[in-house]
Structures are given as structure tokens and as C-alpha cells.
Design a protein around this motif. Structure first.
Motif, short mmCIF file in Angstrom:
data_model
loop_
_atom_site.label_atom_id
_atom_site.label_comp_id
_atom_site.label_asym_id
_atom_site.label_seq_id
_atom_site.Cartn_x
_atom_site.Cartn_y
_atom_site.Cartn_z
N PRO A 1 0.80 -1.24 0.00
CA PRO A 1 0.00 0.00 0.00
C PRO A 1 0.83 1.27 0.00
O PRO A 1 0.35 2.32 -0.41
CB PRO A 1 -0.83 -0.12 1.29
CG PRO A 1 -0.08 -1.07 2.16
CD PRO A 1 0.60 -2.03 1.23
N ASN A 2 2.07 1.19 0.45
CA ASN A 2 2.91 2.38 0.56
C ASN A 2 3.83 2.48 -0.66
O ASN A 2 4.60 1.56 -0.95
CB ASN A 2 3.74 2.32 1.85
CG ASN A 2 4.52 3.60 2.08
OD1 ASN A 2 5.56 3.81 1.49
ND2 ASN A 2 4.01 4.45 2.96
N LYS A 3 3.76 3.59 -1.37
CA LYS A 3 4.56 3.76 -2.59
C LYS A 3 6.04 3.77 -2.29
O LYS A 3 6.85 3.20 -3.03
CB LYS A 3 4.15 5.06 -3.29
CG LYS A 3 4.87 5.29 -4.61
CD LYS A 3 4.39 6.57 -5.28
CE LYS A 3 5.13 6.78 -6.61
NZ LYS A 3 4.68 8.03 -7.28
N MET A 4 6.44 4.41 -1.18
CA MET A 4 7.86 4.46 -0.82
C MET A 4 8.40 3.07 -0.52
O MET A 4 9.54 2.75 -0.88
CB MET A 4 8.05 5.39 0.39
CG MET A 4 7.80 6.85 0.10
SD MET A 4 8.08 7.90 1.55
CE MET A 4 9.83 7.59 1.85
N LEU A 5 7.57 2.24 0.14
CA LEU A 5 8.00 0.87 0.44
C LEU A 5 8.19 0.07 -0.84
O LEU A 5 9.18 -0.66 -0.99
CB LEU A 5 6.98 0.18 1.35
CG LEU A 5 7.26 -1.28 1.71
CD1 LEU A 5 8.58 -1.40 2.46
CD2 LEU A 5 6.12 -1.86 2.54
N ASN A 6 7.25 0.21 -1.77
CA ASN A 6 7.38 -0.49 -3.06
C ASN A 6 8.66 -0.08 -3.78
O ASN A 6 9.40 -0.92 -4.30
CB ASN A 6 6.18 -0.19 -3.95
CG ASN A 6 4.93 -0.93 -3.53
OD1 ASN A 6 4.96 -2.12 -3.28
ND2 ASN A 6 3.82 -0.22 -3.44
N THR A 7 8.92 1.23 -3.82
CA THR A 7 10.11 1.74 -4.50
C THR A 7 11.38 1.25 -3.81
O THR A 7 12.36 0.89 -4.46
CB THR A 7 10.09 3.28 -4.52
OG1 THR A 7 8.87 3.72 -5.15
CG2 THR A 7 11.27 3.83 -5.29
N PHE A 8 11.34 1.22 -2.47
CA PHE A 8 12.51 0.82 -1.68
C PHE A 8 12.87 -0.64 -1.95
O PHE A 8 14.03 -0.96 -2.24
CB PHE A 8 12.22 1.02 -0.19
CG PHE A 8 13.37 0.59 0.70
CD1 PHE A 8 14.49 1.38 0.85
CD2 PHE A 8 13.30 -0.62 1.39
CE1 PHE A 8 15.54 0.99 1.67
CE2 PHE A 8 14.34 -1.02 2.21
CZ PHE A 8 15.46 -0.21 2.35
N VAL A 9 11.89 -1.55 -1.88
CA VAL A 9 12.21 -2.98 -2.04
C VAL A 9 12.46 -3.33 -3.50
O VAL A 9 13.17 -4.31 -3.79
CB VAL A 9 11.09 -3.88 -1.46
CG1 VAL A 9 10.92 -3.62 0.02
CG2 VAL A 9 9.77 -3.67 -2.19
N ALA A 10 11.89 -2.57 -4.44
CA ALA A 10 12.07 -2.88 -5.86
C ALA A 10 13.41 -2.38 -6.39
O ALA A 10 13.89 -2.86 -7.43
CB ALA A 10 10.94 -2.25 -6.69
N LYS A 11 14.04 -1.45 -5.68
CA LYS A 11 15.29 -0.86 -6.16
C LYS A 11 16.42 -1.88 -6.10
O LYS A 11 16.61 -2.57 -5.11
CB LYS A 11 15.64 0.37 -5.32
CG LYS A 11 16.86 1.12 -5.83
CD LYS A 11 17.14 2.35 -4.97
CE LYS A 11 18.36 3.11 -5.49
NZ LYS A 11 18.65 4.30 -4.66
N GLY A 12 17.18 -1.97 -7.18
CA GLY A 12 18.33 -2.85 -7.24
C GLY A 12 19.61 -2.05 -7.42
O GLY A 12 19.58 -0.83 -7.62
N THR A 13 20.74 -2.73 -7.35
CA THR A 13 22.02 -2.06 -7.54
C THR A 13 22.15 -1.62 -8.99
O THR A 13 21.57 -2.22 -9.90
CB THR A 13 23.18 -2.99 -7.18
OG1 THR A 13 23.10 -4.18 -7.97
CG2 THR A 13 23.12 -3.37 -5.71
#
Length: 744
Positions: A314-326
Motif C-alpha cells: 500500500p505504501n509507494k515508498m515501500l514499493n520503491t525501496f524494495v524494488a530498487k536494485g544495484t
């Protein structure tokens, strides 16, 4: 110039899938808790645990192999294939529970790894005078080291150790089976059938042992690196599952005949006292557990990364955080950190039995969902679901029922909580997501298939209420039903499983008693023909003095599938222009009806040996490509084409070929063309050779050729030329789509 767009890099065969799965199956539970199970419930009780466990894992392995061969696995492994086959709604519900089971498995294997140090505790006590009571002295540093390695080194770390681990496992098992004990010398075979009553109940022991059987899906994540996934995944996964089951039966037999029940229960490293060389068991345990922990630590963050990439949370920041890769290789570093936190919490629990029970519950709810969806997909017949390997519906149903039954037998509270969590996630995503593909679509597919079978039998119709999932609902109007059978065959193939068809024989006459009688006789003959050929097409006759009036009447026929008709099929004999001219003259009528149009040009060759389907794509008719490819897949689904193969050709002007190739790659990678770029052959149009010449040259032996045409061609004065000049090749299906189809 003939070439594919992308060079293949997949080199793995079946062996890596098998080794990855078997090294996980024969792991921590085998070394640490299998003796406890044998001592608690006896040989027959252990045999029952093995059989019951595999009533879940074998159907799940087959269901997952089926789903995995529907498309290649990308980032996210099992989550990717589930969500891309069934939609994000279902994928997220299963994916989050799958992720939790994978993350907790890291802790489970690390705790098990720490217990391999039981063998050195007496030595430490005697040499240093220090008693090691708490295994967390080993598990917490091991986990922290593992976290550091995964955050800094990434996924390359685990794959290199696979062959070494399997070799150690093989040696440890061989030495175990060749070992002997004093108990074994006095053992009597009658004790195998001696019943025992476990202290905490049979299903408590089952919950502890069940994670041993769940490693069968470990090799699925290799799908994108396999030369032949449709062969390697089913063979590797199922062979590892079955061989693992057989090995566990023999281990149970060896343990029963080599140690007493009390020793089996109280000594978790009893295998080392039975083996020919005792230290090999702790070594094997350490190798197996650290390998399994690495495997889980590689998979879990990627599952979480893929879930975040689909914006499930539900949280956009959480989605972006976990989806981010090196930046370098898209390693899921943030997801690895979150997974580390979950693993650390469960490592601090320090109890293998408690963690095993939680893992069993998450695996059960995940596997049960997979089996249930596989069961429903057998009846839904979604055109976008085209697995190369197919399980059996009754096995999928058995797996789903067994999962639900065992969940409540293990722990009713946990079962209700796990199911509620999954259902809650599903409904949340369904409400939140714009992509509505989910259980409703699968249910709809099942209903459509049931409706089709009943309505063909009763020749009744019902109006469709939704258009969420496109599939062909075809009307064929033919004047030559008894002269040529090409149109009826085409309708039979389209309507065999995925599509729906209404075949109308056109009697050109004024309506009268005589013409009605003639039409009824021909209808009866058509019904008999359809019945004898196991044809799922609904047939009827139409009487009209005018060709245009007949076409208009046919267009207004209601659909027989529960959804409106969306396509018109005509057939004509090559060289005869009368009926073709009528079709072209009424093109505007078909456009007004918003129908896709297919025109079958029949030749003396017919459909040949029903082996090769050629699809021709050009820059001018990209919009037709998806429909042509989909129709090809649907036709191949009929048993008549069981040995058939699709070949796709793209033609472009020689000077523009490089740019057009790049455009094709973008279309295939974005999913706008539902096929791998590897399967498209690019042919340049030379100055002295036209596109028609290329088709005649390359498709001369094709059994069916699909060629697209667009509206602009029909407006030209010489529109008949579109369909002429293909005298050397067999049957041709000319295709015009009203709107481009978006098919995954």
C-alpha cells in the motif's frame, strides 16, 4: 539474409534443475529430524508421513512445472510465473506468503546449520572446560556472515557450490547406508510394523518433517537459463521429488533397523553413529544447510523485489525501496536487508521444531493455492495460458484438498490466519489494482467452457455480459459446405478448446417450403458430420436470395458461448473470384459490425500434413500480428496439429531492416508481440524480389500460411490482387483485425 533477432544464451539442461532440487530435499530435516520422526511414529508412521507429504508435493511440482512452462521465469522466480500467468491479484496473494516461507526458511537452515556443531561440544568441554549450551552462539554469527556475503557479493555466491554440496550429500548417504550398529545385529524385521504413539501427535511430527519435501520447486528459478524448459523443468523437478521420496523410505528403514526409538528421539545426530565414518554426517549437514540457506537467501529478496516492482504494497515508498536494485546488476540489496531482519527474528527463536511448523503452514497455503488455480485453469482454457507441460486436473484437485486438510490438522489457528491473510491480500489488490485479471477471470473461463459444452449440445444461446478476456467467437458463412471442408476444419480447430464457433451453411434461394426442406436436410447432414468428427462447432443453415443480405443476417446471429461474436470467417476456392468479390464488396458491412475478418483461400493441397504454420508480419500490419499468432497457437491446440510448429517471418525493405529489427525487439520485449524474438526470422525485400515472392519461396511447403491485410488495401481499385499470386503454396488464411489484440 535469414537470422533471429536475439542470440540464445540458455545452455542448461535437466541436470542443474535436478541437482538444485535434490540438494534442497535431502537437507537439514533429513540429518536433524528424520530420526526423531522414525523414533516417534515408527517405520510405518514415517512411511505414512512420506506418502501424505508427497500427495501434496507431487501435484504441486506438476502444477508448478505446468505454470513454469507457460513462459520463462524472470526476476522473482516462482512469483513471476504465478503473477504473469494468473495476474497480479492472485500473484500477490500467493507471492507474499511464498516470500514469507522463503525468508523464514533462511532462519530455519541457519538454525539447522548451528546444530551441526553438536558434534564438537564434547570436545570443547573436555579441552577447554567450557559447556556450550546455546546454539545461537553459532547461528547468529553464521546469519550475520551470510547477510554480509549476500549484501556485498550477491547471487553469484551460491551457484558455484552446488556440485560440491551434492557430492558431499551423496558421500554422506553412501557412508550412512554402509554403516552398522550393535542394535542392527539383533534387530528383527517384525519391529518394522510395531505401532507407536507420538507424544505430541502424528501431525505435529508431520509438520516438523514436511519442510524436507518442499525443495522440489528450487530448480524452477532456472527456467530462463534452460535450453528446453518444457522438458527440463518437469523432468528435473519430478525426478528429484520421486527419487527424494524413495531415498527417504530407505533412510527410514535404515534408521529403524539401526537404532532404538529412544536413541532416535533423543540424539538428533544419530545418523553419525550409524554411518561408516561418523564425521561425514555433520559435514554433510553443514554443507546442505548452508547451501539451502544461500539458496533461500538468493530467492527470497528477488521475490520481494518483484512484488515491490508490481506495486503490491500500500505504501509507494515501500514499493520503491524494495524494488530498487544495484546499478550494476540489479541485485535486490534493500530487499535483502529486509529479509535479513525477518531471518534474524526467527533465528533468535532458536527452535528448529517451532520454525518448521510455521514454514509448513506457509508452504501449505502456497501449494494449495497453486494446485487450486492449476485445477481451475484446466477448465478455464485461457488462450494466454499455453503451458508446454500439462498436469492432470485430478492431481491438482488432490493437492489442493490435501493442503487444506493438513493445514487444519497441523494447527487450526495458524491455518485460519494463513488463509485469511491470503484472501485479504487478494481482495486488497483486486480493489486497488487496475489489472482485474484474477480469480474472477479464471471462474469466467470455467463458466464459458461449461456453457459452450452445454449450448453446443442443446443449441441454445446466452448473451455474454463481460469482455475481460478476449478469445475468438467466430461465425463462418459458407456456400460450399459439401464441396470443400476447409472452412469446417478451420472452425473445428478454433472451437476445439479456446474459441467458439457458429458454422452457417448459406442456401442462396428465396424462402419457400422447398428451400426450407432442403436447408433442413443439409443441416441434419452437417450436424452428423460435426458429431462424427467430434466437432464443437454449432451449425445451422441460412436461406436468402442475396449475398449481402445473408452476410448481414449472419452478423446478427447471437453468440453461442455466452459472449458476443467478434470474428467472421469466409472461405473461397483459389482461382474463383465470385464469392471473394462478394466478401470484398461487403467489407464495410463487417467493419460496421466491428468484426475481425478472416478469409481462407483453399487450394488443392488442402492443409497437407498439418505440421507447419507460417505467419507473415510486415510493418504495415503489426496490428494483425497478435491475432495471427494467437490463431496459430489455438489451431496447434487441436490433436490434428499435435506435431505442428509455428514459424514467424518478418519482411522489411532492405534499407530499413536494421531499424525495423530494433522495433520488433521492442515490441516483443514489451509484450506487444506475444512471442520471443528468437522465434522471428527477418527477410529483406530486395529490389528484384517482392514480399509475395518471398512468401511463395519460403512457404511453398507450409500446411497453413497466415498473411495480414489492412483496410487501406481494400479501398484500392485492384483489391482482388491482395489475395492473388499465391498459387504455389497451400491453404492461406488472410487476417484483418479491427483492433490490435493485447495478449501475454
Amino acid at each position: 539474409m535469414n537470422k533471429t533477432l536475439v542470440s540464445a544464451k540458455a545452455n542448461f539442461g535437466t541436470l542443474p534443475v535436478f541437482l538444485t532440487a535434490i540438494s534442497t530435499i535431502l537437507g537439514a530435516v533429513m540429518f536433524l529430524r528424520f530420526g526423531f520422526a522414525v523414533g516417534s511414529v515408527g517405520f510405518m508412521g514415517t512411511l505414512a508421513i512420506i506418502i501424505i507429504g508427497h500427495l501434496v508435493t507431487i501435484p504441486t511440482a506438476m502444477a508448478l512445472a505446468e505454470i513454469a512452462t507457460n513462459q520463462k521465469v524472470e526476476g522473482g522466480g516462482e512469483y513471476f510465473i504465478i503473477s504473469r500467468s494468473f495476474g497480479v491479484n492472485i500473484g500477490a496473494a500467493i507471492g507474499i506468503t511464498l516470500y514469507l516461507s522463503q525468508a523464514i526458511s533462511v532462519a530455519f537452515y541457519v538454525i539447522a546449520f548451528a546444530e551441526s556443531f553438536e558434534a564438537i561440544k564434547p570436545w570443547v568441554a573436555s579441552e577447554f572446560g567450557y559447556e556450550l549450551y546455546d546454539n545461537r552462539l553459532f547461528s547468529i554469527p553464521a546469519l550475520l556472515l551470510l547477510i554480509w556475503l549476500m549484501v556485498t557479493k550477491g547471487a553469484d555466491l551460491g551457484m558455484k557450490a552446488l556440485y560440491v554440496v551434492v557430492a558431499i550429500l551423496a558421500v554422506s548417504l553412501v557412508l550412512f547406508f554402509f554403516g552398522s550398529t550393535e542394535f542392527g545385529n539383533v534387530f528383527e524385521s517384525s519391529q518394522l510394523f510395531k505401532g507407536t504413539t507420538p507424544e505430541n501427535g502424528f501431525f505435529y511430527v508431520f509438520a516438523i518433517i514436511f519442510p524436507a519435501f518442499t525443495g522440489m520447486t528450487a530448480g524452477v528459478g532456472l527456467s530462463g537459463d534452460l535450453k528446453d524448459p518444457k522438458k527440463s523443468i518437469p523432468m528435473g523437478t519430478l525426478s528429484a521429488t520421486i527419487i527424494g521420496m524413495i531415498i527417504y523410505v530407505f533412510i527410514a528403514l535404515k534408521l529403524t533397523s539401526s537404532a532404538s526409538a529412544s536413541d532416535l528421539i533423543n540424539d538428533q545426530l544419530i545418523m553419525s553413529k550409524i554411518a561408516l565414518w561418523g564425521p561425514i554426517i555433520p559435514i554433510g549437514l553443514a554443507a546442505a544447510t548452508i547451501s539451502s540457506a544461500l539458496g533461500s537467501f538468493m530467492v527470497a529478496p528477488r521475490t520481494l523485489q518483484a512484488i515491490g516492482g508490481d506495486y503490491v504494497f500500500p505504501n509507494k515508498m515501500l514499493n520503491t525501496f524494495v524494488a530498487k536494485g544495484t546499478a550494476k546488476n540489479n541485485e535486490p540489496r534493500n530487499a535483502t536487508i529486509l529479509t535479513s531482519g525477518i531471518a534474524l527474528i526467527f533465528v533468535l527463536m532458536g527452535d528448529v521444531n517451532a520454525v518448521a511448523e510455521i514454514i509448513s503452514m506457509f508452504f501449505m497455503v502456497t501449494y494449495g493455492s497453486l494446485c487450486l488455480i492449476s485445477f481451475m485453469q484446466h477448465f478455464a482454457a485461457d488462450p494466454s495460458y499455453r503451458p508446454s507441460f500439462k498436469s492432470k486436473w485430478y492431481l491438482s484437485l488432490l493437492g489442493a484438498v490435501m493442503c487444506v486438510f493438513l493445514m487444519f490438522k497441523i494447527n487450526t489457528t495458524y491455518a485460519i490466519a494463513a488463509i485469511a491473510l491470503m484472501v485479504g491480500i487478494y481482495f486488497y489488490i483486486t480493489i486497488k489494482s487496475e489489472n482485474k485479471k484474477g480469480m474472477a477471470t479464471i471462474f469466467q473461463g470455467v463458466i464459458h467452457q461449461f456453457s459452450r459444452t452445454m449450448q453446443v449440445f442443446l443449441q441454445k444461446t446466452e448473451k455474454e455480459k463481460t469482455e475481460e478476456a478476449w478469445r475468438p467467437a467466430v461465425i463462418c458463412l459458407s456456400k460450399d459446405s459439401f464441396e470443400r471442408y476447409g472452412a469446417m476444419e478451420m472452425m473445428k480447430w478454433i472451437s476445439h478448446r479456446y474459441g467458439f464457433g457458429t458454422y452457417i451453411h448459406f442456401e442462396q434461394a428465396y424462402f419457400s417450403k422447398e428451400s426450407k426442406k432442403s436447408a433442413e436436410i443439409k443441416l441434419e447432414k452437417l450436424i452428423k458430420t460435426a458429431s462424427s468428427s467430434k466437432n464443437n462447432v454449432f451449425v445451422e443453415t441460412l436461406i436468402s436470395p442475396s449475398n449481402t443480405a445473408a452476410i448481414i443476417q449472419a452478423i446478427q446471429q447471437p453468440g453461442i458461448s455466452g459472449q458476443p461474436n467478434n470474428m467472421m470467417l469466409f472461405e473461397y476456392k483459389k482461382g474463383k473470384k465470385d464469392w471473394l468479390t462478394t466478401i470484398i464488396d461487403n467489407f464495410s458491412v463487417l467493419k460496421s459490425a466491428q468484426y475481425d475478418l478472416c478469409i481462407l483461400a483453399s487450394s488443392d493441397k488442402g492443409f497437407g500434413y498439418k505440421k507447419d504454420i507460417h505467419v507473415w508480419i510486415s510493418k504495415q500490419d503489426y496490428e494483425n500480428a497478435n491475432l495471427m499468432i494467437l490463431l496459430s497457437y489455438i489451431i496447434l491446440g487441436h490433436p490434428d496439429w499435435k506435431k505442428g510448429e509455428i514459424k514467424i517471418f518478418a519482411t522489411f525493405a532492405k534499407e530499413n531492416i536494421a531499424q525495423e529489427e530494433q522495433n520488433l525487439i521492442e515490441l516483443t520485449s514489451s509484450g506487444r508481440l506475444p512471442i520471443s524474438a528468437n522465434n522471428i526470422r527477418v527477410l529483406p525485400i530486395e529490389d528484384d524480389k517482392s514480399r509475395r515472392d518471398l512468401i511463395n519461396e519460403n512457404s511453398v511447403d507450409a500446411d497453413l500460411t497466415l498473411i495480414g491485410f489492412h483496410e487501406g488495401m481494400m479501398k484500392s481499385e485492384n483489391n482482388l490482387e491482395i489475395f492473388e499470386g499465391y498459387d504455389n503454396i497451400g491453404n492461406i488464411l488472410f487476417v484483418n483485425t479491427l483492433t490490435s489484440k493485447s495478449i501475454k
